[in-house]
Design a protein around this motif. Structure first.
Motif, mmCIF file in Angstrom:
data_model
loop_
_atom_site.group_PDB
_atom_site.id
_atom_site.type_symbol
_atom_site.label_atom_id
_atom_site.label_comp_id
_atom_site.label_asym_id
_atom_site.label_seq_id
_atom_site.Cartn_x
_atom_site.Cartn_y
_atom_site.Cartn_z
ATOM 1 N N GLY A 1 0.953 -1.105 0.049
ATOM 2 C CA GLY A 1 -0.036 0.417 0.146
ATOM 3 C C GLY A 1 1.046 1.024 0.160
ATOM 4 N N LEU A 2 1.800 1.042 -0.515
ATOM 5 C CA LEU A 2 2.671 2.427 -0.498
ATOM 6 C C LEU A 2 3.061 3.191 -1.695
ATOM 7 C CD1 LEU A 2 5.528 3.536 1.606
ATOM 8 C CD2 LEU A 2 7.307 2.137 0.575
ATOM 9 N N PHE A 3 3.394 4.375 -1.442
ATOM 10 C CA PHE A 3 3.316 5.239 -2.533
ATOM 11 C C PHE A 3 5.087 5.872 -2.324
ATOM 12 C CE2 PHE A 3 -1.134 5.329 -3.130
ATOM 13 C CZ PHE A 3 -1.188 5.064 -4.135
ATOM 14 N N ARG A 4 5.829 6.143 -3.742
ATOM 15 C CA ARG A 4 6.732 6.476 -3.244
ATOM 16 C C ARG A 4 7.791 7.079 -4.040
ATOM 17 N NH1 ARG A 4 12.560 5.972 -4.188
ATOM 18 N NH2 ARG A 4 13.837 5.434 -2.756
ATOM 19 N N GLU A 5 7.574 8.532 -4.002
ATOM 20 C CA GLU A 5 8.623 9.803 -4.622
ATOM 21 C C GLU A 5 9.815 10.078 -3.918
ATOM 22 O OE1 GLU A 5 7.168 13.587 -6.729
ATOM 23 O OE2 GLU A 5 6.280 13.120 -5.496
ATOM 24 N N GLY A 6 11.027 9.151 -4.970
ATOM 25 C CA GLY A 6 12.184 9.718 -4.215
ATOM 26 C C GLY A 6 13.553 9.331 -5.736
ATOM 27 N N GLY A 7 14.351 8.993 -4.673
ATOM 28 C CA GLY A 7 15.781 8.642 -5.361
ATOM 29 C C GLY A 7 15.542 7.628 -6.519
ATOM 30 N N ASN A 8 15.856 7.353 -7.508
ATOM 31 C CA ASN A 8 16.231 6.465 -8.401
ATOM 32 C C ASN A 8 16.946 5.516 -7.806
ATOM 33 O OD1 ASN A 8 18.244 7.086 -9.655
ATOM 34 N ND2 ASN A 8 18.113 8.973 -11.156
#
Length: 341
Positions: A63-70
């Protein structure tokens, strides 16, 4: 779970950098979007001590959305985690090569033959090391050189060291000639160390030479959530589009949010993010950005950071963002962010 099931909690995580996720969280819009559904929306960074904070890197939380380093995002996918790439941003976050005070080194070509600091952190995916390697690689490539034209020096990083503390200490002791840094805290760290800027990567005209952990920055979600509740994914992304649209008209508020997100003061934020950053938070899956991420994947795999190849274009799923734009349009059309310069 069946498609009609409603999860108790949606999670989000982001890096301490400019993100639509951070803006939406600050505004309370993520929690507000799902309150009527009885779904809590929680930040992994603010979770209880027993929470799996390693999921920020592994994405092993459906259930996780992640906006971060590639680097961690590609690593998790390379290990087989069932994530999908649903958006990319391109935000110029100050990247620089620092040298000791009084050193005459200036410009990319001047790095040839120098000792370049490569930190080594005791973590499963050493994104700090990957960032430094890619930073030096891009700078040298811009001058027609490769990593083999310089000396790469390992710098062990202690667990309690601050960002770039070990590399800057090695620079101060004369053990290395140059250090890669990026972001708001880097501006403050460089000032404290009295280091001087030899190369500003943001000034390199070819975006391929500025590709790194945060450029482009991926937005990922777990395939399980997409399979079972795509409507929740669409709504979450529509809130991020709304946040990016709001940010485009609020430079002062975005600067305040960035200060809170990065832990840096006003000087660090102003020095790391150029004017107009507040207008660059919109995600997309343009061919240009996918191509730049594919370059990053190639390099990370070549340097041993990825155990298996990741087909970036197959990993990407444009449908959730397309549907989210339709939802956002009903409340006012979101702007589109500029392409990488």
């Amino acid at each position: 779970m069946p498609k009609t099931a409603v999860p108790d909690t949606l999670w989000f995580t982001r890096c301490p950098v400019p993100t639509a996720t951070g803006v939406a969280a600050d505004r309370g819009w993520l929690a507000g979007e799902f309150a009527a559904d009885g779904i809590a929306v929680r930040s992994l960074q603010d979770a209880d001590p027993g929470a799996d904070r390693a999921a920020h890197y592994t994405h092993a939380l459906p259930g996780l959305f992640r906006e971060g380093g590639n680097v961690p995002a590609l690593w998790a996918r390379s290990l087989g985690e069932r994530t999908r790439l649903v958006g990319l941003t391109w935000i110029e976050e100050r990247q620089a090569i620092l040298v000791a005070p009084g050193t005459p080194v200036r410009g990319a070509a001047a790095l040839r033959g120098l000792r370049l600091a490569l930190p080594r952190h005791p973590v499963p995916i050493d994104f700090w090391r990957a960032m430094a390697l890619r930073g030096f690689e891009g700078v040298l490539a811009s001058a027609g050189y490769g990593l083999g034209d310089a000396a790469l020096v390992d710098v062990p990083a202690g667990g309690r060291d601050g960002q770039w503390a070990s590399e800057l200490a090695a620079l101060r002791r004369g053990e290395v000639d140059a250090v890669y840094v990026k972001g708001a805290l880097a501006v403050e760290a460089a000032r404290r160390a009295g280091a001087e800027v030899a190369v500003e990567l943001d000034d390199l005209p070819d975006p391929a030479h500025r590709v790194n952990n945060g450029t482009p920055r991926p937005l990922t979600v777990h395939q399980d959530l997409l399979d079972t509740r795509p409507d929740l994914v669409d709504r979450f992304l529509s809130v991020l589009l709304r946040a990016a649209d709001w940010a485009a008209d609020e430079p002062a508020e975005v600067a305040r949010i960035l200060g809170a997100e990065t832990g840096a003061g006003a000087e660090g934020v102003a020095g790391a993010y150029r004017a107009g950053t507040h207008r660059t938070l919109h995600p997309d899956l343009s061919d240009d950005r996918l191509g730049l991420l594919a370059r990053q994947e190639d390099s990370l795999r070549a340097h041993g950071f990825l155990p298996e190849a990741v087909d970036v274009r197959s990993w990407a799923d444009p449908e959730p963002l397309r549907r989210a734009r339709l939802l956002a349009t009903r409340a006012g059309a979101p702007r589109q962010g500029p392409a990488p310069r």
